[in-house]
Design an enzyme around this catalytic site. Structure first.
Site, PDB file in Angstrom:
ATOM      1  N   TRP A 114      -0.920   4.097   1.868  1.00  0.00           N
ATOM      2  CA  TRP A 114      -1.248   3.953   3.170  1.00  0.00           C
ATOM      3  C   TRP A 114      -0.103   3.489   4.243  1.00  0.00           C
ATOM      4  CZ3 TRP A 114      -5.002   6.317   5.230  1.00  0.00           C
ATOM      5  CH2 TRP A 114      -6.267   6.509   4.415  1.00  0.00           C
TER       6      TRP A 114
ATOM      7  N   LEU B 107     -22.720   7.138   6.713  1.00  0.00           N
ATOM      8  CA  LEU B 107     -23.749   7.379   5.649  1.00  0.00           C
ATOM      9  C   LEU B 107     -23.244   6.812   4.412  1.00  0.00           C
ATOM     10  CD1 LEU B 107     -25.201  10.726   6.749  1.00  0.00           C
ATOM     11  CD2 LEU B 107     -26.060   8.651   7.081  1.00  0.00           C
TER      12      LEU B 107
ATOM     13  N   HIS C 295       0.710  -1.058  -0.032  1.00  0.00           N
ATOM     14  CA  HIS C 295      -0.071   0.077   0.146  1.00  0.00           C
ATOM     15  C   HIS C 295       0.941   1.144   0.052  1.00  0.00           C
ATOM     16  CE1 HIS C 295      -3.861  -2.197   0.252  1.00  0.00           C
ATOM     17  NE2 HIS C 295      -3.154  -2.893   1.154  1.00  0.00           N
TER      18      HIS C 295
ATOM     19  N   CYS D 291     -14.926  10.234  -4.515  1.00  0.00           N
ATOM     20  CA  CYS D 291     -15.303   9.764  -5.687  1.00  0.00           C
ATOM     21  C   CYS D 291     -14.091  10.420  -6.768  1.00  0.00           C
ATOM     22  CB  CYS D 291     -16.609  10.310  -6.093  1.00  0.00           C
ATOM     23  SG  CYS D 291     -17.364   9.629  -7.582  1.00  0.00           S
TER      24      CYS D 291
ATOM     25  N   ALA E 225      -6.471   9.693  -5.900  1.00  0.00           N
ATOM     26  CA  ALA E 225      -7.126   9.323  -4.395  1.00  0.00           C
ATOM     27  C   ALA E 225      -6.221   9.892  -3.456  1.00  0.00           C
ATOM     28  CB  ALA E 225      -7.700   8.085  -4.245  1.00  0.00           C
TER      29      ALA E 225
ATOM     30  N   SER F   3      -7.230   5.168 -11.349  1.00  0.00           N
ATOM     31  CA  SER F   3      -6.029   4.536 -11.283  1.00  0.00           C
ATOM     32  C   SER F   3      -4.862   5.302 -11.809  1.00  0.00           C
ATOM     33  CB  SER F   3      -5.675   3.343 -12.151  1.00  0.00           C
ATOM     34  OG  SER F   3      -6.614   2.711 -11.858  1.00  0.00           O
ATOM     35  N   LYS F   4      -4.816   6.678 -11.436  1.00  0.00           N
ATOM     36  CA  LYS F   4      -4.035   7.661 -11.698  1.00  0.00           C
ATOM     37  C   LYS F   4      -3.343   8.204 -10.378  1.00  0.00           C
ATOM     38  CE  LYS F   4      -6.253   9.425 -16.020  1.00  0.00           C
ATOM     39  NZ  LYS F   4      -5.106   8.934 -16.928  1.00  0.00           N
ATOM     40  N   ARG F   5      -3.601   7.854  -9.340  1.00  0.00           N
ATOM     41  CA  ARG F   5      -3.059   8.076  -8.022  1.00  0.00           C
ATOM     42  C   ARG F   5      -3.643   9.202  -7.556  1.00  0.00           C
ATOM     43  NH1 ARG F   5      -1.720   3.460  -5.834  1.00  0.00           N
ATOM     44  NH2 ARG F   5      -0.510   4.667  -4.146  1.00  0.00           N
TER      45      ARG F   5
HETATM   46  C1  LIG Z   1      -7.050  13.906  10.474  1.00  0.00           C
HETATM   47  C2  LIG Z   1      -7.997  13.972   9.108  1.00  0.00           C
HETATM   48  C3  LIG Z   1      -7.769  12.954   8.220  1.00  0.00           C
HETATM   49  C4  LIG Z   1      -8.674  12.671   7.090  1.00  0.00           C
HETATM   50  C5  LIG Z   1      -8.356  11.501   5.875  1.00  0.00           C
HETATM   51  C6  LIG Z   1      -8.770  10.222   6.623  1.00  0.00           C
HETATM   52  C7  LIG Z   1      -8.672   9.042   5.608  1.00  0.00           C
HETATM   53  C8  LIG Z   1      -9.745   9.006   4.581  1.00  0.00           C
HETATM   54  C9  LIG Z   1      -9.598   7.965   3.366  1.00  0.00           C
HETATM   55  C10 LIG Z   1     -10.686   8.119   2.702  1.00  0.00           C
HETATM   56  C11 LIG Z   1     -11.877   7.355   2.894  1.00  0.00           C
HETATM   57  C12 LIG Z   1     -12.863   7.421   1.961  1.00  0.00           C
HETATM   58  C13 LIG Z   1     -14.395   6.947   2.600  1.00  0.00           C
HETATM   59  C14 LIG Z   1     -15.389   6.899   1.555  1.00  0.00           C
HETATM   60  O1  LIG Z   1     -15.648   7.934   0.825  1.00  0.00           O
HETATM   61  C15 LIG Z   1     -16.347   5.728   1.656  1.00  0.00           C
HETATM   62  S1  LIG Z   1     -15.642   4.186   0.476  1.00  0.00           S
HETATM   63  C16 LIG Z   1     -16.065   4.782  -1.105  1.00  0.00           C
HETATM   64  C17 LIG Z   1     -15.149   5.261  -1.681  1.00  0.00           C
HETATM   65  N1  LIG Z   1     -15.473   5.697  -3.168  1.00  0.00           N
HETATM   66  C18 LIG Z   1     -15.903   4.800  -4.173  1.00  0.00           C
HETATM   67  O2  LIG Z   1     -15.683   3.493  -3.837  1.00  0.00           O
HETATM   68  C19 LIG Z   1     -16.283   5.416  -5.484  1.00  0.00           C
HETATM   69  C20 LIG Z   1     -15.880   4.720  -6.563  1.00  0.00           C
HETATM   70  N2  LIG Z   1     -14.666   4.565  -6.801  1.00  0.00           N
HETATM   71  C21 LIG Z   1     -13.646   5.578  -6.972  1.00  0.00           C
HETATM   72  O3  LIG Z   1     -14.082   6.744  -7.233  1.00  0.00           O
HETATM   73  C22 LIG Z   1     -12.254   5.610  -6.943  1.00  0.00           C
HETATM   74  O4  LIG Z   1     -12.197   4.111  -7.216  1.00  0.00           O
HETATM   75  C23 LIG Z   1     -11.692   5.700  -5.792  1.00  0.00           C
HETATM   76  C24 LIG Z   1     -11.785   7.331  -5.544  1.00  0.00           C
HETATM   77  C25 LIG Z   1     -12.087   5.041  -4.494  1.00  0.00           C
HETATM   78  C26 LIG Z   1     -10.014   5.410  -5.540  1.00  0.00           C
HETATM   79  O5  LIG Z   1      -9.377   6.206  -6.673  1.00  0.00           O
HETATM   80  P1  LIG Z   1      -8.675   5.192  -7.857  1.00  0.00           P
HETATM   81  O6  LIG Z   1      -8.590   5.900  -9.176  1.00  0.00           O
HETATM   82  O7  LIG Z   1      -9.251   3.751  -7.879  1.00  0.00           O
HETATM   83  O8  LIG Z   1      -7.187   4.963  -7.085  1.00  0.00           O
HETATM   84  P2  LIG Z   1      -5.985   5.901  -7.149  1.00  0.00           P
HETATM   85  O9  LIG Z   1      -6.322   7.265  -7.345  1.00  0.00           O
HETATM   86  O10 LIG Z   1      -5.312   5.417  -8.338  1.00  0.00           O
HETATM   87  O11 LIG Z   1      -5.468   5.703  -5.736  1.00  0.00           O
HETATM   88  C27 LIG Z   1      -4.979   4.091  -5.435  1.00  0.00           C
HETATM   89  C28 LIG Z   1      -4.950   4.286  -3.731  1.00  0.00           C
HETATM   90  O12 LIG Z   1      -6.187   4.704  -3.380  1.00  0.00           O
HETATM   91  C29 LIG Z   1      -6.361   3.856  -2.287  1.00  0.00           C
HETATM   92  N3  LIG Z   1      -7.884   3.639  -2.142  1.00  0.00           N
HETATM   93  C30 LIG Z   1      -8.691   2.914  -2.905  1.00  0.00           C
HETATM   94  N4  LIG Z   1     -10.083   2.953  -2.617  1.00  0.00           N
HETATM   95  C31 LIG Z   1      -9.983   3.584  -1.401  1.00  0.00           C
HETATM   96  C32 LIG Z   1     -11.031   4.045  -0.389  1.00  0.00           C
HETATM   97  N5  LIG Z   1     -12.290   3.604  -0.676  1.00  0.00           N
HETATM   98  N6  LIG Z   1     -10.745   4.716   0.547  1.00  0.00           N
HETATM   99  C33 LIG Z   1      -9.277   5.184   0.842  1.00  0.00           C
HETATM  100  N7  LIG Z   1      -8.190   4.634   0.219  1.00  0.00           N
HETATM  101  C34 LIG Z   1      -8.821   4.201  -1.132  1.00  0.00           C
HETATM  102  C35 LIG Z   1      -5.777   2.390  -2.760  1.00  0.00           C
HETATM  103  O13 LIG Z   1      -5.668   1.539  -1.507  1.00  0.00           O
HETATM  104  C36 LIG Z   1      -4.574   3.184  -3.246  1.00  0.00           C
HETATM  105  O14 LIG Z   1      -3.536   3.365  -2.183  1.00  0.00           O
HETATM  106  P3  LIG Z   1      -2.559   2.255  -1.667  1.00  0.00           P
HETATM  107  O15 LIG Z   1      -1.656   2.529  -3.029  1.00  0.00           O
HETATM  108  O16 LIG Z   1      -1.971   2.735  -0.393  1.00  0.00           O
HETATM  109  O17 LIG Z   1      -3.209   0.985  -1.469  1.00  0.00           O
END
Ligand SMILES: CCCCCCCCCCCCCC(=O)CSCCNC(=O)CCNC(=O)[C@H](O)C(C)(C)COP(=O)(O)OP(=O)(O)OC[C@H]1O[C@@H](n2cnc3c(N)ncnc32)[C@H](O)[C@@H]1OP(=O)(O)O
Ligand SMILES: CCOC(=O)c1cnc2ccc(OC)cc2c1SCCC#N
Length: 389
Positions: free
Chosen positions: A6, A389, A3, A140, A151, A147-149
């Site tokens: 992470w 939620l 990760h 989102c 997030a 997959s362009k990092r």
């Molecule tokens: C003190 C305050 C702190 C505040 C912040 C706390 C933390 C809040 C954390 C957030 C909480 C959100 C909660 C929430 O909203 C509820 S979970 C719902 C998340 N959203 C979706 O599933 C919507 C559809 N998917 C997408 O839009 C994309 O696939 C997303 C944007 C999810 C990832 O975009 P992508 O284009 O597919 O991927 P890359 O940009 O290339 O980035 C890859 C990296 O992102 C890591 N990844 C993937 N999904 C994740 C997820 N759901 N949480 C956290 N990390 C997630 C993944 O492990 C990898 O990291 P690694 O290489 O280390 O493994």
């Protein structure tokens, strides 16, 4: 699995699982506000940050459309969450919210919204520690920019803006496994409209079951059975707050709700949140409470249906009415309001009613996470008093 992002974050790391020498509690200490990065993180050149004013009809519509087309789908791509605009306004504007925590990314040239992440403040108790945290949600990235990092940049930016408000912990849930869940819960589903759930392919006709036998199996009475069962009203806020605070004190991790929070999160809001209580006909005491929120989903690839009307169990308290009876009344109300399914997690005391009320286990898991707060051991779902939620 590595990760790369992470492993750089103050979260429980997989390599530390079982290492009981690590203390429970914050992983990193707060930094002086002057040392928090003052300017936003860099985005790839084509993109710019935008703070989303969810009060603006136009901005809210843009957020709604991004999520409607690009937010979470189940593993079989049967459904995609379809949070309504009024739901988003409710979810993102609780007492003490910060507009700066409603973060969008748009294309500089076209101004198209292509990514989103949010935080809202919440007091969360972890054992005896009450911590003001950010609840992170609605992460989102547009399907075409995956997959362009992106997030990690979104997450670092919301972290930076939360730090600027002197808050150092967060809570979030996800269907994916990340370092490191504090608990892993299961979704359960109670069919209210079995014919529709079979037609969209979620449910299958049981062996030796006809459709009419299946409809009869899930049939519910037209009216609720508990005397004094009624909708919550504004004047009930103090009593419901007392009831909830007392009930939630039994869980290891739970939301810490005051009257302002209860008024926002639990007063009925049409098409967003429904809440009911039992007022004893004799003593007029408020003895029980149940609530569910409304989260429709788009049905993907079905000729007959385009949307699924789903109710999600929220916070429930039973002190006099058996929880089984209280939740059955919630099912009766949901059916009467034309919901297709009533969903619940196995958190709090929910597992005491799930099977008996004919909920079936889902195949999706929901992992709970804390940011910058270590728990020595994962919690059982029944130790969680927190629904995000
Ligand atoms: C003190 C305050 C702190 C505040 C912040 C706390 C933390 C809040 C954390 C957030 C909480 C959100 C909660 C929430 O909203 C509820 S979970 C719902 C998340 N959203 C979706 O599933 C919507 C559809 N998917 C997408 O839009 C994309 O696939 C997303 C944007 C999810 C990832 O975009 P992508 O284009 O597919 O991927 P890359 O940009 O290339 O980035 C890859 C990296 O992102 C890591 N990844 C993937 N999904 C994740 C997820 N759901 N949480 C956290 N990390 C997630 C993944 O492990 C990898 O990291 P690694 O290489 O280390 O493994
Ligand atoms: C019929 C039972 O399934 C759902 O209600 C449902 C609806 N929409 C979703 C959208 C995205 C999605 O992604 C995990 C799941 C669903 C689910 S099952 C898990 C939620 C619950 N309960």
């Amino acid at each position: 699995k590595t990760h790369k992002f992470w492993e750089t974050q103050p979260v429980g790391q997989f390599k530390d699982i079982g290492n009981t020498s690590l203390a429970e509690g914050p992983i990193e200490q707060p930094t002086p506000l002057s040392e928090v990065k003052q300017e936003p993180y860099n985005l790839p050149n084509l993109y710019e940050w935008i703070t989303c004013d969810i009060d603006s009809e136009e901005m809210c519509m843009e957020v709604y459309k991004l999520l409607t087309n690009n937010y979470v789908e189940d593993d079989e791509n049967m459904f995609r969450f379809n949070y309504s605009k009024e739901f988003l306004r409710w979810a993102l504007r609780p007492p003490g919210y910060f507009k700066s925590w409603h973060i969008g990314v748009r294309v500089k040239s076209s101004k198209k919204l292509v990514a989103f992440i949010t935080g809202v403040p919440a007091r969360i108790r972890v054992r005896d520690d009450i911590v003001t945290m950010a609840e992170i949600n609605f992460l989102c990235v547009h399907k075409k920019l995956r997959s362009k990092r992106l997030a990690p940049v979104m997450i670092k930016e919301v972290t930076r803006r939360v730090h600027l408000e002197n808050i150092w912990q967060a809570a979030y849930t996800a269907g994916v496994v990340l370092p490191t869940p504090i608990s892993t819960c299961q979704y359960w589903h109670r069919s209210l409209n079995p014919k529709k759930l079979i037609d969209v392919g979620f449910s299958r006709l049981g062996a030796r079951m006809t459709m009419s036998r299946t409809i009869k199996l899930y049939k519910l009475p037209d009216s609720t059975v508990t005397p004094g069962f009624r909708q919550m009203e504004l004047h009930d806020v103090p009593a419901v707050t007392r009831l909830l605070r007392n009930y939630l004190s039994q869980f290891a991790v739970a939301v810490d709700l005051d009257e302002n929070d209860v008024e926002h999160w639990l007063l009925p809001t049409e098409n967003v949140v429904d809440s009911y209580l039992v007022e004893s006909p004799e003593t007029h005491e408020i003895t029980d409470f149940c609530s569910f929120y409304t989260l429709p989903s788009t049905v993907l690839g079905n000729q007959n249906y385009s949307t699924l009307k789903a109710a999600y169990s929220y916070y429930n308290v039973s002190t006099k009415t058996p929880l089984l009876q209280l939740m059955n009344d919630a099912l009766i109300v949901a059916k009467r309001k034309d919901y297709d399914v009533f969903n619940a997690l196995d958190v709090m005391q929910n597992e005491t009613f799930l099977k008996e009320l004919k909920f079936g286990p889902g195949d999706g898991k929901l992992h709970y996470y804390l940011y910058n707060y270590r728990l020595r051991n994962p919690l059982k779902p029944a130790e969680l008093g927190l629904v995000l939620l």
